[in-house]
Design a protein around this motif. Structure first.
Motif, PDB file in Angstrom:
ATOM      1  N   ALA A  10       0.807  -1.225   0.000  1.00  0.00           N
ATOM      2  CA  ALA A  10       0.000   0.000   0.000  1.00  0.00           C
ATOM      3  C   ALA A  10       0.845   1.281   0.000  1.00  0.00           C
ATOM      4  CB  ALA A  10      -0.921  -0.022   1.218  1.00  0.00           C
ATOM      5  N   ILE A  11       1.823   1.363   0.888  1.00  0.00           N
ATOM      6  CA  ILE A  11       2.640   2.586   0.986  1.00  0.00           C
ATOM      7  C   ILE A  11       3.462   2.761  -0.283  1.00  0.00           C
ATOM      8  CG2 ILE A  11       4.627   3.606   2.193  1.00  0.00           C
ATOM      9  CD1 ILE A  11       3.408   2.601   4.821  1.00  0.00           C
ATOM     10  N   ALA A  12       4.090   1.687  -0.730  1.00  0.00           N
ATOM     11  CA  ALA A  12       4.918   1.757  -1.949  1.00  0.00           C
ATOM     12  C   ALA A  12       4.074   2.165  -3.152  1.00  0.00           C
ATOM     13  CB  ALA A  12       5.581   0.405  -2.193  1.00  0.00           C
ATOM     14  N   ASN A  13       2.836   1.698  -3.172  1.00  0.00           N
ATOM     15  CA  ASN A  13       1.943   2.016  -4.285  1.00  0.00           C
ATOM     16  C   ASN A  13       1.700   3.530  -4.381  1.00  0.00           C
ATOM     17  OD1 ASN A  13       0.112   1.106  -6.386  1.00  0.00           O
ATOM     18  ND2 ASN A  13      -1.516   1.770  -5.006  1.00  0.00           N
ATOM     19  N   ILE A  14       1.442   4.161  -3.237  1.00  0.00           N
ATOM     20  CA  ILE A  14       1.205   5.624  -3.241  1.00  0.00           C
ATOM     21  C   ILE A  14       2.491   6.353  -3.646  1.00  0.00           C
ATOM     22  CG2 ILE A  14       0.674   7.618  -1.769  1.00  0.00           C
ATOM     23  CD1 ILE A  14      -1.288   5.848  -0.236  1.00  0.00           C
ATOM     24  N   ILE A  15       3.614   5.920  -3.110  1.00  0.00           N
ATOM     25  CA  ILE A  15       4.888   6.585  -3.446  1.00  0.00           C
ATOM     26  C   ILE A  15       5.154   6.455  -4.950  1.00  0.00           C
ATOM     27  CG2 ILE A  15       7.397   6.543  -3.093  1.00  0.00           C
ATOM     28  CD1 ILE A  15       6.823   5.499  -0.217  1.00  0.00           C
ATOM     29  N   THR A  16       4.892   5.268  -5.494  1.00  0.00           N
ATOM     30  CA  THR A  16       5.161   5.038  -6.922  1.00  0.00           C
ATOM     31  C   THR A  16       4.215   5.855  -7.801  1.00  0.00           C
ATOM     32  OG1 THR A  16       5.888   2.824  -6.335  1.00  0.00           O
ATOM     33  CG2 THR A  16       5.517   3.235  -8.666  1.00  0.00           C
ATOM     34  N   ASN A  17       2.960   6.018  -7.349  1.00  0.00           N
ATOM     35  CA  ASN A  17       2.030   6.877  -8.107  1.00  0.00           C
ATOM     36  C   ASN A  17       2.583   8.293  -8.229  1.00  0.00           C
ATOM     37  OD1 ASN A  17       0.219   4.829  -8.448  1.00  0.00           O
ATOM     38  ND2 ASN A  17      -1.116   5.435  -6.763  1.00  0.00           N
ATOM     39  N   ALA A 236       2.188   7.197   3.992  1.00  0.00           N
ATOM     40  CA  ALA A 236       2.894   7.247   2.703  1.00  0.00           C
ATOM     41  C   ALA A 236       3.302   8.683   2.377  1.00  0.00           C
ATOM     42  CB  ALA A 236       1.993   6.687   1.604  1.00  0.00           C
ATOM     43  N   TYR A 237       2.391   9.627   2.651  1.00  0.00           N
ATOM     44  CA  TYR A 237       2.711  11.047   2.380  1.00  0.00           C
ATOM     45  C   TYR A 237       3.932  11.491   3.208  1.00  0.00           C
ATOM     46  CZ  TYR A 237      -1.755  11.857  -0.100  1.00  0.00           C
ATOM     47  OH  TYR A 237      -2.799  11.836  -0.986  1.00  0.00           O
ATOM     48  N   SER A 238       4.022  10.992   4.438  1.00  0.00           N
ATOM     49  CA  SER A 238       5.147  11.433   5.282  1.00  0.00           C
ATOM     50  C   SER A 238       6.479  10.926   4.718  1.00  0.00           C
ATOM     51  CB  SER A 238       4.958  10.996   6.740  1.00  0.00           C
ATOM     52  OG  SER A 238       5.355   9.664   6.946  1.00  0.00           O
ATOM     53  N   ALA A 239       6.462   9.724   4.141  1.00  0.00           N
ATOM     54  CA  ALA A 239       7.697   9.212   3.515  1.00  0.00           C
ATOM     55  C   ALA A 239       8.048  10.052   2.290  1.00  0.00           C
ATOM     56  CB  ALA A 239       7.510   7.748   3.122  1.00  0.00           C
ATOM     57  N   ILE A 240       7.033  10.432   1.525  1.00  0.00           N
ATOM     58  CA  ILE A 240       7.267  11.245   0.324  1.00  0.00           C
ATOM     59  C   ILE A 240       7.840  12.607   0.720  1.00  0.00           C
ATOM     60  CG2 ILE A 240       6.130  12.440  -1.601  1.00  0.00           C
ATOM     61  CD1 ILE A 240       4.128  10.042  -1.666  1.00  0.00           C
ATOM     62  N   LYS A 241       7.260  13.202   1.757  1.00  0.00           N
ATOM     63  CA  LYS A 241       7.739  14.527   2.194  1.00  0.00           C
ATOM     64  C   LYS A 241       9.165  14.420   2.723  1.00  0.00           C
ATOM     65  CE  LYS A 241       7.955  18.737   3.031  1.00  0.00           C
ATOM     66  NZ  LYS A 241       8.183  19.661   1.915  1.00  0.00           N
TER      67      LYS A 241
END
Ligand SMILES: NC(=O)C1=CN([C@@H]2O[C@H](COP(=O)(O)OP(=O)(O)OC[C@H]3O[C@@H](n4cnc5c(N)ncnc54)[C@H](O)[C@@H]3O)[C@@H](O)[C@H]2O)C=CC1
Ligand SMILES: O=C([O-])CC(=O)C(=O)O
Length: 254
Positions: A10-17, A236-241
């Protein structure tokens, strides 16, 4: 910066999007999951490469995002850090194990690598870090999730756990990493209550901290990931940020 992902859920999916839309700010090219189909699915979104082991990633990337499980942290992070490759760790619960954390700290220093734990699905990590400069008298977390997120079925509100964070992350390894992040941020094991609540449809976290600075309370009402209801989108957003902030020259917040 070249980045790879360990764990393609799930988390990787959002990051990859975000990467597929050109909004990640780094090159996300390498994917590893023990379920190869999951890795192939994400890799195809960014024309990336599927690898058959994490070792194959180490000479290709500057940073690996772990979005797999606490067990994966135990198995894989020492190898990655030992190779001098930085890591973002989502399964923070594993880092509450003092022996593992001290071993990783030593390896990171010896190999000039860094381990980042994003604030994840919770709000207040900035404040608790600042608060920890003075004495913290008490820190607690109440997590309330829909029963399905906690893997049970019930028509009534049910307290599933009450105790310290260390024990909570062992009993609910895929559901309460936020308790570990809070504990590591304030330097003591926080008190945790986990409630299955059929009346809510969000993953909710209430943090209450009292210390020499005064007192704060935060409430997070998280939308859940469509791929995995245990996990909140904010994680997921926190990892992206965090990933973006590694390239920023001006850093805001503690
Ligand atoms: N820090 C935080 O605030 C949060 C942390 N998490 C944690 O982040 C991690 C990822 O979460 P999700 O993406 O929702 O999980 P997920 O269950 O949707 O995906 C995990 C993926 O990792 C793979 N995997 C698991 N162990 C592996 C291993 N040893 N080697 C290779 N692949 C492996 C699985 O096959 C799966 O595809 C979990 O540990 C979860 O508990 C989740 C939400 C918030
Ligand atoms: O995503 C959330 O709301 C919290 C979670 O699963 C965790 O901390 O492991």
């Amino acid at each position: 910066m070249k980045v790879g992902i360990l764990g393609c859920g799930a988390i990787a999916n959002i990051i990859t999007n975000f990467a597929a839309e050109g909004k990640l700010g780094v090159d996300l090219n390498f994917f590893y999951d023990r379920d190869i189909e999951r890795a192939e699915n994400l890799a195809s979104q960014v024309d990336g490469t599927v690898l058959l082991s994490i070792e194959d990633m180490l000479d290709k990337v500057d940073l690996v995002i772990e979005a797999a499980s606490p067990q994966a942290v135990r198995e894989v992070v020492p190898t990655v850090i030992g190779a001098g490759v930085d890591m973002i760790v989502m399964s923070v619960g594993a880092l509450l194990d003092n022996e593992l954390r001290e071993r990783l700290d030593k390896l990171a220093k010896e190999n000039n690598a860094k381990i980042y734990a994003p604030s994840g699905a919770i709000v207040g990590i900035d404040g608790i870090k600042a608060a920890s400069i003075g004495k913290i008298q008490s820190a607690s977390l109440v997590t309330r999730k829909p029963p399905r997120s906690l893997g049970i079925s019930t028509d009534e509100e049910k307290i599933l756990y009450e105790g310290k964070a260390g024990d909570a992350v062992l009993k609910f390894p895929m559901n309460i990493n936020v308790a570990a992040t809070l504990s590591l941020a304030c330097g003591m094991e926080v008190d945790v209550k986990i409630i299955a609540d059929p009346a809510v449809d969000r993953n909710m976290h209430e943090v209450h901290v009292i210390g020499e600075f005064g007192e704060f309370k935060t409430i997070t009402e998280n939308l859940r990931c469509s791929m995995n209801p245990k996990t909140s989108v904010l994680a997921a957003y926190s990892a992206i940020k965090l990933l973006k902030s590694l390239n920023e020259t001006i850093h805001i917040g503690t």
